[in-house]
Design a protein around this motif. Sequence first.
Motif, PDB file in Angstrom:
ATOM      1  N   TRP A   1     -22.451 -19.172 -13.062  1.00 50.22           N
ATOM      2  CA  TRP A   1     -21.636 -19.996 -12.169  1.00 50.22           C
ATOM      3  C   TRP A   1     -20.840 -21.047 -12.928  1.00 50.22           C
TER       4      TRP A   1
ATOM      5  N   HIS B   1     -18.261 -24.600  -4.298  1.00 54.44           N
ATOM      6  CA  HIS B   1     -19.568 -23.965  -4.418  1.00 54.44           C
ATOM      7  C   HIS B   1     -20.650 -24.890  -3.895  1.00 54.44           C
TER       8      HIS B   1
ATOM      9  N   THR C   1     -21.890 -25.542  -0.064  1.00 52.18           N
ATOM     10  CA  THR C   1     -22.936 -24.728   0.565  1.00 52.18           C
ATOM     11  C   THR C   1     -24.235 -24.739  -0.239  1.00 52.18           C
ATOM     12  N   LEU C   2     -24.118 -24.742  -1.562  1.00 51.02           N
ATOM     13  CA  LEU C   2     -25.314 -24.660  -2.408  1.00 51.02           C
ATOM     14  C   LEU C   2     -25.300 -25.796  -3.431  1.00 51.02           C
TER      15      LEU C   2
ATOM     16  N   PHE D   1     -27.456 -15.318  -6.814  1.00 51.26           N
ATOM     17  CA  PHE D   1     -26.887 -15.046  -5.499  1.00 51.26           C
ATOM     18  C   PHE D   1     -25.960 -16.202  -5.159  1.00 51.26           C
TER      19      PHE D   1
ATOM     20  N   SER E   1     -23.792 -18.192  -1.558  1.00 55.43           N
ATOM     21  CA  SER E   1     -23.991 -18.441  -0.128  1.00 55.43           C
ATOM     22  C   SER E   1     -23.320 -17.408   0.764  1.00 55.43           C
ATOM     23  N   MET E   2     -22.443 -16.578   0.212  1.00 57.51           N
ATOM     24  CA  MET E   2     -21.772 -15.602   1.067  1.00 57.51           C
ATOM     25  C   MET E   2     -22.790 -14.595   1.628  1.00 57.51           C
ATOM     26  N   CYS E   3     -23.711 -14.200   0.818  1.00 56.04           N
ATOM     27  CA  CYS E   3     -24.620 -13.128   1.247  1.00 56.04           C
ATOM     28  C   CYS E   3     -26.072 -13.571   1.301  1.00 56.04           C
ATOM     29  N   GLY E   4     -26.407 -14.649   0.670  1.00 61.55           N
ATOM     30  CA  GLY E   4     -27.794 -15.090   0.673  1.00 61.55           C
ATOM     31  C   GLY E   4     -28.610 -14.375  -0.392  1.00 61.55           C
ATOM     32  N   PRO E   5     -29.863 -14.832  -0.590  1.00 65.25           N
ATOM     33  CA  PRO E   5     -30.649 -14.373  -1.737  1.00 65.25           C
ATOM     34  C   PRO E   5     -31.100 -12.912  -1.680  1.00 65.25           C
TER      35      PRO E   5
ATOM     36  N   PHE F   1     -29.445 -10.249  -0.390  1.00 69.03           N
ATOM     37  CA  PHE F   1     -28.418  -9.275  -0.084  1.00 69.03           C
ATOM     38  C   PHE F   1     -27.177  -9.613  -0.885  1.00 69.03           C
TER      39      PHE F   1
ATOM     40  N   SER G   1     -24.131  -7.850  -3.353  1.00 68.68           N
ATOM     41  CA  SER G   1     -23.570  -6.628  -3.904  1.00 68.68           C
ATOM     42  C   SER G   1     -23.610  -6.645  -5.428  1.00 68.68           C
TER      43      SER G   1
ATOM     44  N   ILE H   1     -27.054  -5.721  -6.489  1.00 67.88           N
ATOM     45  CA  ILE H   1     -27.285  -4.292  -6.273  1.00 67.88           C
ATOM     46  C   ILE H   1     -26.583  -3.468  -7.356  1.00 67.88           C
ATOM     47  N   THR H   2     -25.359  -3.893  -7.695  1.00 66.55           N
ATOM     48  CA  THR H   2     -24.626  -3.151  -8.707  1.00 66.55           C
ATOM     49  C   THR H   2     -25.358  -3.165 -10.041  1.00 66.55           C
TER      50      THR H   2
ATOM     51  N   ASP I   1     -28.510  -3.268 -10.411  1.00 62.92           N
ATOM     52  CA  ASP I   1     -29.565  -2.268 -10.250  1.00 62.92           C
ATOM     53  C   ASP I   1     -29.002  -0.862 -10.464  1.00 62.92           C
TER      54      ASP I   1
END
Lengths: 620, 620
Positions: free
Chosen positions: A544, A561, A564-565, A575, A577-581, A583, A585, A588-589, A591
């Motif tokens: 960040w 930034h 929100t956080l 993570f 704040s758009m998706c939370g801890p 969820f 993308s 996931i990518t 991974d």
Amino acid sequence: MSAIPEDFVRKTAQLSADITQPFPKSRKIYVSGSRSDVRVPMREISQAETHTSDGVEINPPITVYDTSGPYSDPEVEIDLLAGLPALRSPWIEERSDTEQLAGPTSAFGQKRAADPELAKLRFEHIRAPRRAKAGSNVSQMHYARRGIITPEMEFIAIRENCRLQELRNDPRYAALLRQHRGESMGAQIPDEITPEFVRDEVARGRAIIPANINHPELEPMIIGRNFRVKINTNIGNSAVTSSIEEEVEKLVWSCRWGGDTLMDLSTGKNIHETREWILRNSPVPIGTVPIYQALEKVDGKAEDLTWELFKDTLIEQAEQGVDYFTIHAGVLLRYVPLTAERVTGIVSRGGSIMAKWCLAHHEENFLYTHFEEICEIMKAYDVSFSLGDGLRPGSIADANDAAQFAELETLGELTKIAWEHDVQVMIEGPGHIPLHWVKENVDKELVDCFEAPFYTLGPLVTDIAPGYDHITSGIGAANIGWYGTAMLCYVTPKEHLGLPNKADVREGIITYKISAHAADLAKGFPGAQLRDNALSKARFEFRWEDQFNLGLDPERAREFHDETLPKDSHKVAHFCSMCGPHFCSMKITQDVRDYAKAQQGMQEKAIEFRKGGAKIYREV
Amino acid sequence: MSAIPEDFVRKTAQLSADITQPFPKSRKIYVSGSRSDVRVPMREISQAETHTSDGVEINPPITVYDTSGPYSDPEVEIDLLAGLPALRSPWIEERSDTEQLAGPTSAFGQKRAADPELAKLRFEHIRAPRRAKAGSNVSQMHYARRGIITPEMEFIAIRENCRLQELRNDPRYAALLRQHRGESMGAQIPDEITPEFVRDEVARGRAIIPANINHPELEPMIIGRNFRVKINTNIGNSAVTSSIEEEVEKLVWSCRWGGDTLMDLSTGKNIHETREWILRNSPVPIGTVPIYQALEKVDGKAEDLTWELFKDTLIEQAEQGVDYFTIHAGVLLRYVPLTAERVTGIVSRGGSIMAKWCLAHHEENFLYTHFEEICEIMKAYDVSFSLGDGLRPGSIADANDAAQFAELETLGELTKIAWEHDVQVMIEGPGHIPLHWVKENVDKELVDCFEAPFYTLGPLVTDIAPGYDHITSGIGAANIGWYGTAMLCYVTPKEHLGLPNKADVREGIITYKISAHAADLAKGFPGAQLRDNALSKARFEFRWEDQFNLGLDPERAREFHDETLPKDSHKVAHFCSMCGPHFCSMKITQDVRDYAKAQQGMQEKAIEFRKGGAKIYREV
């Protein structure tokens, strides 16, 4: 202009901390040239390491073009009362083609210098002006055409490259330096900007180096389509608001955010003194519109303007060190009626002044008729022309019309004359233009004005968003920059509505840095994509702080930034704040990538087994 | 998601005044169609008179496209607890091809309906869902292909025209309707949008009308390159912030500023109930990404997703009234490794979920393998496809790469299948693209997907400006809109950094209204320039109030003006703070115009004299 503030001197001696503090994780560096006094400032942004399952990866520092001048160097002690160091003085002196005058030679300059009332307001360390020796021409174009590479040209070559050649030899940058092939739209940008290339471009008039011999404080920069796209900012007081000290602060503020040049459009009664303060403290070229001051001298009555008074104003400003003059010499008498049916008539201030003068006298524009005499002044101080677009359209309805293009053709004619004097020229452009007509402006300018650098205001691509004209024009600016415009004049959110404050100036500059950079990327300027790549890698890796620091406005990014956080721990969190801890993308990518790597590992093992004669895995 | 607020119902029943108050000098009007229940809302902005030396000139009211729904109509009593009037219900019922179900047919919908815990949270007036009768297809495309012009199509034709035919017959608009010839880039926009044209465009798949039969509250709109360019906004809670009531307020806020459709991207545990509130109060089409909710149902474990669970989610949402579904059916197993070398991998949430699923099972994407079954659901409720770009680039570095374009080709293949079912389709697009590569995206989409409407996010034309990505993307959006994109998904200043607040949403929407309008102007959409012309005329004539009111954001324009010149008298003053009272180019131009007129008058008199035989004046 408002009255001189009581505490004027004391206040301007202290710049606000938010104007000079270095950007986070940034340090000022200097890249040396062939001589020890060619020291080119850049900003280096350091990055954190990347921690992966494979270990630690070093992320190398990113070097960026730096317009902020000595103000962002903690090693330099800033004293606004003394002005910036005169770094170009030795270069100018050693050329031995100038002489130091006893004092200002303009009548107005002499009058102001002699007025005891102004002592309090006056910059204290005014140098006597320099001027070319009789018969000499001190323009960078003149040197270039004689094959001379000046220290200014070498400085610029180093600056434009931003250490690219060095980074190319450093394996840490190999992946970061990947860049898409650009679509140059006819620009001819070499892989490396050499001092000889700079000289050649200046010699053929395709680029200018605005650098008045009386502004030795400036850090040389270049304006031309084969170089980085530049941006200009405007400051200026007016009868309603502002004061001198605000103007100096605005200058430093403009340089901080990335303004490459600055136009002082002041119109008050102390503009001579304001200008001195600005010039002595400016690391960037300063442009003016001398007709504004000339008009002040005749109490705002355009019809009272004379060539003699205007000429005195040019000399007054040239001896102070103004680097380029906007001259509306293309507003010809016969063009004025072409504007009568327009929705918004003549919106350029300079243009309307000259139009009024022409009509009042029913004579040809004196800037046009005395153009060669103006050239004589320009070459004696190396002031560059910014040939003004006095008939630029003020609305979508008036775009690309007969008046606008007639003037452009005349500017081409004047370009040729200036070049005969080895005087540097850039050409001003629109205005308000619908998106699909933007390219025609550049194409026509390049033909009519023989590739002299184009310098455009916006253009605004729609008229329906007062309060957001930095955006309506930033869209046009990115496009016109891509098509070949060399410098973009910024527009702030207050355009058409009021005078910009500090926040507006910052917003306008960042918008235009975006447009200019988007144009550099589109043209394929070498190394332009490095910063994008580094920032995107940081973003993908949840670094960040690096994402903030590599951006054009680290403070704003961090603020947004933190809304929100706010916690520090969130800045290392994987993570946002758009998706939370649970969820994300990007997580996931990662991974997916690890999984793909494992899959590939299995395939490789299978190949190894086969090589050894074993047949445990079946190929799919 | 945060807990249900104690005062949830009471609060959502009262919208803030700043969300519903009409814009200044604006009134809601309705234009009637061929039947009394086709009443198309528009906004009419009245203007002041112009006072000149010649007398008084009337400035006629300007009609603009209006997305704000009943909220901006003071005649309509808003009750969020009851929802908006179901204006399309008679149209849907009279087609006699649907049936009212006893209740939700999805397992999840039934479970939520039966849960007493949710009573407090639940919208109180849930209608039983409708569905196509067995064997019926209720999509607008199906009607269109059978030659039927629905009331929805007529509504849209009237809406797109914005009274242009009427104004063309009104002499007061003659000058204001002058418009530049556009460069349509292959779009085929007629001079008048007729209901038959709407039908034909929908029939051939070049436009879609997202209008679920279970969302009768919506005011029909169309997405297609031969219509006005539209914009989409996103709202959504997340685990870290926001709550249901905020989402409903954001919906109304989005409509107020000009959002044409809205995607609900919520990911919390009460999204079913949130969605009901949003749909029942939404005058604009609502889109979702059903895989988000499906993922919630398996506690965030992508590999646990199944076709059956996903199918139940589709039915659940279709029966609530969602108008379009983003379906990432183009993320094929074989494409996933193409992203491994990217700087930013897979940044689409839906794309990364499906990629993870594919790799975990080493099976083809179940959205792809079950695509025809999805079509069956879509046509039973008239849900439109928004075929998701799960492999869109997340950085300049990854633009236009093999992964992105491979997926696009598959989306084309799926488009064909959907069209065989008469199901409406639009195609999602990038992402991050350098300016010179934007056009390739549109050109390729038009070919690969047979001119199905393109719906793009931005694209951002550089990565280096976190905090300003509404601007980096607004530049790309204007261009991609001009090249043929039908709808632009907005980006707020908080993109990449955090969740947008109200101010961010407004900033993002206005930016995208600018981009969309710039595209309409460039394409030459009939009548698009009217508002620009009216605003510029007002500006030139110092009608400050009119300049504010005709703009996209009258409140901001006024605020900015008043920062420098707060007094009411200044709003009729013939100057502004940029130049002050004695120096104004617009004022000077007016003088020039008067002068020119006088000159012409003299010439005309000379002609008259000559006609009469006199020869007082000599011709020049």
